[in-house]
Write a protein that holds these residues in place. Sequence first.
Motif, short mmCIF file in Angstrom:
data_model
loop_
_atom_site.label_atom_id
_atom_site.label_comp_id
_atom_site.label_asym_id
_atom_site.label_seq_id
_atom_site.Cartn_x
_atom_site.Cartn_y
_atom_site.Cartn_z
N LYS A 176 0.83 -1.19 0.00
CA LYS A 176 0.00 0.00 0.00
C LYS A 176 0.87 1.25 0.00
O LYS A 176 1.88 1.31 0.70
N PRO A 177 0.49 2.29 -0.76
CA PRO A 177 1.28 3.53 -0.81
C PRO A 177 1.39 4.19 0.57
O PRO A 177 0.46 4.16 1.37
N VAL A 178 2.56 4.80 0.81
CA VAL A 178 2.82 5.46 2.09
C VAL A 178 2.95 6.96 1.84
O VAL A 178 3.92 7.42 1.24
N ALA A 179 1.98 7.72 2.33
CA ALA A 179 2.03 9.18 2.22
C ALA A 179 2.91 9.75 3.32
O ALA A 179 2.95 9.22 4.44
N GLY A 180 3.63 10.81 3.02
CA GLY A 180 4.43 11.51 4.03
C GLY A 180 5.65 10.75 4.50
O GLY A 180 6.19 11.06 5.56
N ALA A 181 6.11 9.78 3.72
CA ALA A 181 7.31 9.02 4.10
C ALA A 181 8.55 9.88 3.89
O ALA A 181 8.68 10.58 2.88
N GLU A 182 9.48 9.81 4.83
CA GLU A 182 10.74 10.54 4.71
C GLU A 182 11.73 9.72 3.89
O GLU A 182 11.96 8.55 4.17
N ILE A 183 12.31 10.35 2.88
CA ILE A 183 13.24 9.69 1.96
C ILE A 183 14.62 10.30 2.13
O ILE A 183 14.81 11.49 1.88
N GLU A 184 15.58 9.50 2.56
CA GLU A 184 16.97 9.95 2.56
C GLU A 184 17.60 9.62 1.21
O GLU A 184 17.36 8.55 0.65
N VAL A 185 18.38 10.54 0.69
CA VAL A 185 19.00 10.40 -0.63
C VAL A 185 20.51 10.34 -0.45
O VAL A 185 21.09 11.14 0.28
N GLU A 186 21.14 9.39 -1.13
CA GLU A 186 22.59 9.20 -1.00
C GLU A 186 23.22 9.03 -2.37
O GLU A 186 22.67 8.34 -3.24
N TYR A 187 24.37 9.65 -2.55
CA TYR A 187 25.16 9.45 -3.76
C TYR A 187 26.33 8.54 -3.43
O TYR A 187 27.02 8.73 -2.42
N MET A 188 26.58 7.53 -4.26
CA MET A 188 27.68 6.60 -4.02
C MET A 188 28.97 7.23 -4.55
O MET A 188 29.45 6.90 -5.64
N ALA A 189 29.51 8.15 -3.76
CA ALA A 189 30.71 8.88 -4.18
C ALA A 189 31.96 8.02 -4.09
O ALA A 189 32.93 8.24 -4.81
N ALA A 190 31.96 7.05 -3.17
CA ALA A 190 33.05 6.09 -3.07
C ALA A 190 32.53 4.74 -3.54
O ALA A 190 31.45 4.32 -3.12
N LEU A 191 33.27 4.07 -4.39
CA LEU A 191 32.82 2.80 -4.97
C LEU A 191 33.60 1.63 -4.38
O LEU A 191 34.83 1.70 -4.25
N PRO A 192 32.91 0.55 -4.02
CA PRO A 192 33.63 -0.64 -3.54
C PRO A 192 34.56 -1.20 -4.60
O PRO A 192 34.27 -1.16 -5.80
N ASP A 193 35.69 -1.71 -4.14
CA ASP A 193 36.66 -2.37 -5.02
C ASP A 193 36.22 -3.82 -5.20
O ASP A 193 36.17 -4.59 -4.24
N MET A 194 35.91 -4.21 -6.43
CA MET A 194 35.42 -5.57 -6.66
C MET A 194 36.55 -6.59 -6.70
O MET A 194 36.30 -7.79 -6.57
N GLN A 195 37.78 -6.15 -6.87
CA GLN A 195 38.92 -7.08 -6.87
C GLN A 195 39.43 -7.36 -5.47
O GLN A 195 39.89 -8.46 -5.17
#
Length: 267
Positions: A176-195
Amino acid sequence: MRSLFLSAAALISGLLMSQPAAAHFQLIYTPEVNVEAAGTLPVKLIFWHPMENGPAMDMGQPEQFFVVHRGEKTDLKPTLKPITFKGTEGSAKAFAGALTLKRSGDYIMVAVPAPYLEKSEDVFIQQITKSFVNRSGLPTDWNTAVGLPAEIVPLNKPTNVIAGSTFSGQVLSDGKPVAGAEIEVEYMAALPDMQGDGTAKPTTGPLPGGALVAVTDANGVFTFGVPKAGFWGFAALGVGPATSYQNKKLSQDAVIWVRAYDLPGAP
């Protein structure tokens, strides 16, 4: 429908600042989300602060890790192996896994981590997380809810958002849709090393004033102006039906990761 648009210009300038952010984000990370050939992709599950390469938190054994493709669910937990993720602010328990691509279309990866105790607040956090991979450009499942207790359904194709455009999602709790939900926004500025088990240096800094926040409208929808190419995460806080765990408060969050690209130049 009321949508929340954030100023791209203000956000870009803010990315150059260096004050700390408080956002915890569960990652399901694989570097390539648009692939042509069948094969197996490496995946890492990390609980972290990727904008500033900040503290990483220990993950317990995930309760679930699976993929949905063309409506069919496949368990990915057997692919998981524990690793020690090494960030600039200490190390933490994390997991490495794998996703096998066969048919063309969308692959929706879902991680349901064990609740994490945030000791500073005496609260458990469980971030039910979705991430997407597409093979051959064929759209199949990307805007389909997969029946999670807390979920964000993308309203734009999440594997090729254009930087400078917008991304919208609908927050659901038990469908069911949630009205008034707080959304935190994040940018992945550091990337995990896959090796290895470390990380690259962050390409930007966190915003001043703490976490970047939006709020859903009456239909559970939020819209964000995406200013920069890369991976963007959105966490709807405390929207899940479960509110307690081991006699403590539980924040059951819905998280989604999308990939944005700069508009390609002319050939």
